[in-house]
Design a protein around this motif. Structure first.
Motif, PDB file in Angstrom:
ATOM      1  N   VAL A 135       0.836  -1.202   0.000  1.00 51.75           N
ATOM      2  CA  VAL A 135       0.000   0.000   0.000  1.00 51.75           C
ATOM      3  C   VAL A 135       0.870   1.251   0.000  1.00 51.75           C
ATOM      4  O   VAL A 135       0.558   2.235  -0.698  1.00 51.75           O
ATOM      5  N   THR A 136       1.953   1.235   0.759  1.00 44.27           N
ATOM      6  CA  THR A 136       2.858   2.384   0.757  1.00 44.27           C
ATOM      7  C   THR A 136       3.384   2.651  -0.651  1.00 44.27           C
ATOM      8  O   THR A 136       3.463   3.806  -1.092  1.00 44.27           O
ATOM      9  N   HIS A 137       3.724   1.588  -1.371  1.00 47.23           N
ATOM     10  CA  HIS A 137       4.164   1.736  -2.759  1.00 47.23           C
ATOM     11  C   HIS A 137       3.073   2.382  -3.612  1.00 47.23           C
ATOM     12  O   HIS A 137       3.349   3.278  -4.412  1.00 47.23           O
ATOM     13  N   VAL A 138       1.841   1.951  -3.420  1.00 43.38           N
ATOM     14  CA  VAL A 138       0.739   2.433  -4.260  1.00 43.38           C
ATOM     15  C   VAL A 138       0.432   3.899  -3.981  1.00 43.38           C
ATOM     16  O   VAL A 138       0.294   4.708  -4.909  1.00 43.38           O
ATOM     17  N   VAL A 139       0.310   4.263  -2.711  1.00 42.51           N
ATOM     18  CA  VAL A 139      -0.138   5.624  -2.381  1.00 42.51           C
ATOM     19  C   VAL A 139       0.960   6.659  -2.589  1.00 42.51           C
ATOM     20  O   VAL A 139       0.684   7.866  -2.554  1.00 42.51           O
ATOM     21  N   THR A 140       2.187   6.220  -2.812  1.00 42.63           N
ATOM     22  CA  THR A 140       3.282   7.155  -3.086  1.00 42.63           C
ATOM     23  C   THR A 140       3.769   7.062  -4.526  1.00 42.63           C
ATOM     24  O   THR A 140       4.850   7.555  -4.847  1.00 42.63           O
ATOM     25  N   ILE A 141       2.974   6.446  -5.396  1.00 42.63           N
ATOM     26  CA  ILE A 141       3.405   6.262  -6.778  1.00 42.63           C
ATOM     27  C   ILE A 141       3.656   7.596  -7.471  1.00 42.63           C
ATOM     28  O   ILE A 141       4.526   7.724  -8.342  1.00 42.63           O
ATOM     29  N   HIS A 142       2.934   8.621  -7.057  1.00 50.64           N
ATOM     30  CA  HIS A 142       3.105   9.946  -7.679  1.00 50.64           C
ATOM     31  C   HIS A 142       4.479  10.529  -7.385  1.00 50.64           C
ATOM     32  O   HIS A 142       4.927  11.450  -8.075  1.00 50.64           O
ATOM     33  N   ASP A 143       5.160  10.014  -6.344  1.00 49.81           N
ATOM     34  CA  ASP A 143       6.504  10.505  -6.036  1.00 49.81           C
ATOM     35  C   ASP A 143       7.541   9.970  -7.018  1.00 49.81           C
ATOM     36  O   ASP A 143       8.646  10.518  -7.114  1.00 49.81           O
ATOM     37  N   ARG A 144       7.194   8.901  -7.725  1.00 50.34           N
ATOM     38  CA  ARG A 144       8.149   8.274  -8.643  1.00 50.34           C
ATOM     39  C   ARG A 144       7.732   8.376 -10.098  1.00 50.34           C
ATOM     40  O   ARG A 144       8.486   7.997 -10.991  1.00 50.34           O
ATOM     41  N   VAL A 145       6.524   8.857 -10.346  1.00 54.80           N
ATOM     42  CA  VAL A 145       6.019   9.001 -11.714  1.00 54.80           C
ATOM     43  C   VAL A 145       5.566  10.445 -11.902  1.00 54.80           C
ATOM     44  O   VAL A 145       4.717  10.944 -11.149  1.00 54.80           O
ATOM     45  N   SER A 146       6.113  11.101 -12.912  1.00 56.39           N
ATOM     46  CA  SER A 146       5.807  12.516 -13.115  1.00 56.39           C
ATOM     47  C   SER A 146       4.668  12.749 -14.100  1.00 56.39           C
ATOM     48  O   SER A 146       3.999  13.782 -14.045  1.00 56.39           O
ATOM     49  N   ASP A 147       4.438  11.815 -14.998  1.00 56.80           N
ATOM     50  CA  ASP A 147       3.403  11.968 -16.013  1.00 56.80           C
ATOM     51  C   ASP A 147       2.022  11.808 -15.365  1.00 56.80           C
ATOM     52  O   ASP A 147       1.680  10.720 -14.884  1.00 56.80           O
ATOM     53  N   PRO A 148       1.193  12.854 -15.341  1.00 58.98           N
ATOM     54  CA  PRO A 148      -0.122  12.767 -14.699  1.00 58.98           C
ATOM     55  C   PRO A 148      -1.001  11.660 -15.276  1.00 58.98           C
ATOM     56  O   PRO A 148      -1.751  11.002 -14.540  1.00 58.98           O
ATOM     57  N   ALA A 149      -0.900  11.446 -16.575  1.00 64.31           N
ATOM     58  CA  ALA A 149      -1.715  10.393 -17.199  1.00 64.31           C
ATOM     59  C   ALA A 149      -1.280   9.017 -16.705  1.00 64.31           C
ATOM     60  O   ALA A 149      -2.122   8.133 -16.473  1.00 64.31           O
ATOM     61  N   LYS A 150       0.022   8.834 -16.532  1.00 64.20           N
ATOM     62  CA  LYS A 150       0.525   7.546 -16.041  1.00 64.20           C
ATOM     63  C   LYS A 150       0.142   7.351 -14.580  1.00 64.20           C
ATOM     64  O   LYS A 150      -0.234   6.249 -14.170  1.00 64.20           O
ATOM     65  N   VAL A 151       0.224   8.418 -13.798  1.00 64.23           N
ATOM     66  CA  VAL A 151      -0.197   8.344 -12.399  1.00 64.23           C
ATOM     67  C   VAL A 151      -1.668   7.945 -12.316  1.00 64.23           C
ATOM     68  O   VAL A 151      -2.057   7.070 -11.523  1.00 64.23           O
TER      69      VAL A 151
END
Length: 453
Positions: A249-265
């Motif tokens: 869950v920590t990986h999932v809820v912080t995915i925006h910290d490692r992915v910059s493309d809003p569409a990919k997020v």
């Protein structure tokens, strides 16, 4: 070739011997389109998917109810349908089951026992998290069947065929992800199915194997950890499983910290949304939130209950279940976990990689069944495994390339030892000669590592 010779070859592998005939090749996994998405059904036996069945003796028995005892923790078994069909010239009895254990929610399962069995036999249980079934009488299943393809009895009997060919019982336990329930419910579905096996007089409860992939891998792993004492699996296989829900869950809820493309997020968030919902129904929220409690669903709280040895396959470029989840599992329980890693010489890029579990060489099925069957089969019983020569060779080339990537290949030694069991013979769907596991492995070592015959 005997086991000692193969183990010696494995030792040579660990010494990273190489040859000078240009056979050393780089990891070619990215050239394959063979990906295994988390939403795929968990049917692992595709070789025997032959629709030459004949229907006979199909009857509805919804009132056929067996209450194993009269206390509140009893298991009530209802046979919804039973019958006999012929698959690949093998007559196979089957039952569609409704299982209710104590106050737990109802579990549905498919069961087949070798015809004419008079003494207890081993059993293999497959976890089926996503597959749609339409025979329960519940509206949620009927609606799901309208939106997608429901499994047929023939589908299930084809999956059971390889197990039944070896004289094993087979149980498919359905998690019905589409019902939107919790991860605790998923675990209950699987342990209820094990409870059923443990109460069958013609099932040898000391020889139960369990396997699954992705969400089904989680279900296999946690089913074994929390199995009823009378039906603890002797062996298991979990491919790319979620093993620690707090870190997942920590990986999932912080995915925006490692992915910059809003569409990919947004793509990741949309995908993970139903999974987080199931997790939060049990845990109360993300780790660190005041109301959350992950007890029983983290490595440190699950592993003390696990005694079943597992083979765990995972590859580095998995974008759905972090590779580190399985690495941590193997490091925390090296006495129980035999990993099969698929490494790359480039780091995972969440920005560019597609959603999926990445490369999945079908040779893993040879390893999977070798791992299960060498534990479950009788001491002198012949074990017949399907193998894929070209893909197996590719996997050996990959192992040979690990030294260039700075990784050891010693993880494969326990798996190869299983494959060298003297009971194993390999059957190729391409019609190649049928060798023993040790003979074929020796041949591949000779070919890829340039060893003398």
């Amino acid at each position: 070739m005997n086991v000692k010779i193969i183990v010696a070859l494995c030792a040579l592998l660990l010494a990273a011997l190489s040859c000078s005939d240009d056979k050393k090749s780089s990891n070619n996994a990215n050239n394959s389109n063979n990906t295994n998405n988390i939403n795929n059904s968990n049917n692992t036996n595709n070789v025997n998917n032959v629709n030459n069945s004949n229907n006979s003796n199909n009857t509805n028995n919804s009132n056929n109810t067996n209450n194993t005892n009269n206390n509140q923790d009893s298991l009530v078994t209802e046979v919804i349908e039973e019958g006999t069909r012929v698959i690949n010239d093998l007559s196979m009895d089957y039952q569609l089951l409704r299982l209710t254990w104590g106050t737990r929610d109802t579990t549905y399962a498919f069961f087949t026992l070798p015809t004419g069995t008079t003494t207890p036999v081993p059993a293999v249980m497959a976890t089926m998290p996503y597959d749609v079934i339409d025979w329960t009488g519940e509206s949620v299943d009927e609606e799901a069947a309208q939106a997608g393809t429901a499994l047929t009895v023939d589908d299930l009997l084809n999956q059971a065929f390889i197990h039944r060919l070896h004289g094993f019982a087979f149980l498919a336990a359905f998690g019905r992800f589409y019902t939107g329930d919790s991860i605790q419910n998923d675990v209950n579905d699987m342990t209820t199915a094990l409870k059923f096996l443990g109460g069958k007089p013609l099932v040898d409860a000391s020889r139960i194997g369990v396997y699954g992939g992705s969400w089904g891998g989680f279900e296999a792993l946690y089913a074994a950890a929390y199995a009823p004492p009378e039906a603890i699996p002797a062996v298991g296989v979990a491919n790319f499983p979620v093993s620690d829900f707090a870190s997942m869950v920590t990986h999932v809820v912080t995915i925006h910290d490692r992915v910059s493309d809003p569409a990919k997020v947004a793509e990741y968030e949309n995908f993970y949304a139903p999974y987080l919902e199931r997790i939060y129904l049990t845990t109360g929220g993300a780790p660190g939130e005041p109301q959350s409690d992950y007890t029983g669903f983290t490595l440190d709280t699950m592993l003390p209950s696990l005694s079943t040895p597992f083979m765990v396959w995972h590859e580095m470029h998995d974008t759905l279940v972090p590779f580190g989840n399985s690495q941590a599992l193997a490091e925390a329980a090296p006495e129980l976990i035999d990993p099969v890693w698929y490494w790359y010489d480039t780091p995972l890029n969440l920005e560019t990689e597609p959603l999926g579990h990445g490369y999945f060489n079908d040779s893993i099925y040879t390893f999977l069944f070798a791992y299960l069957y060498t534990t479950l089969a009788g001491a002198t019983q012949q074990i017949i495994l399907i193998h894929f020569p070209d893909l197996f060779h590719d996997f050996m080339v990959y192992l040979h390339s690990l030294d260039d990537m700075g990784h050891d290949a010693d993880f494969i030694v326990p798996i190869f030892k299983k494959l060298c069991d003297e009971r194993i013979i390999l059957f190729s769907a391409e019609g190649a000669p049928t060798p023993t596991g040790s003979e074929y492995l020796a041949e591949q070592f000779n070919d890829v590592w340039c060893l003398a015959p």
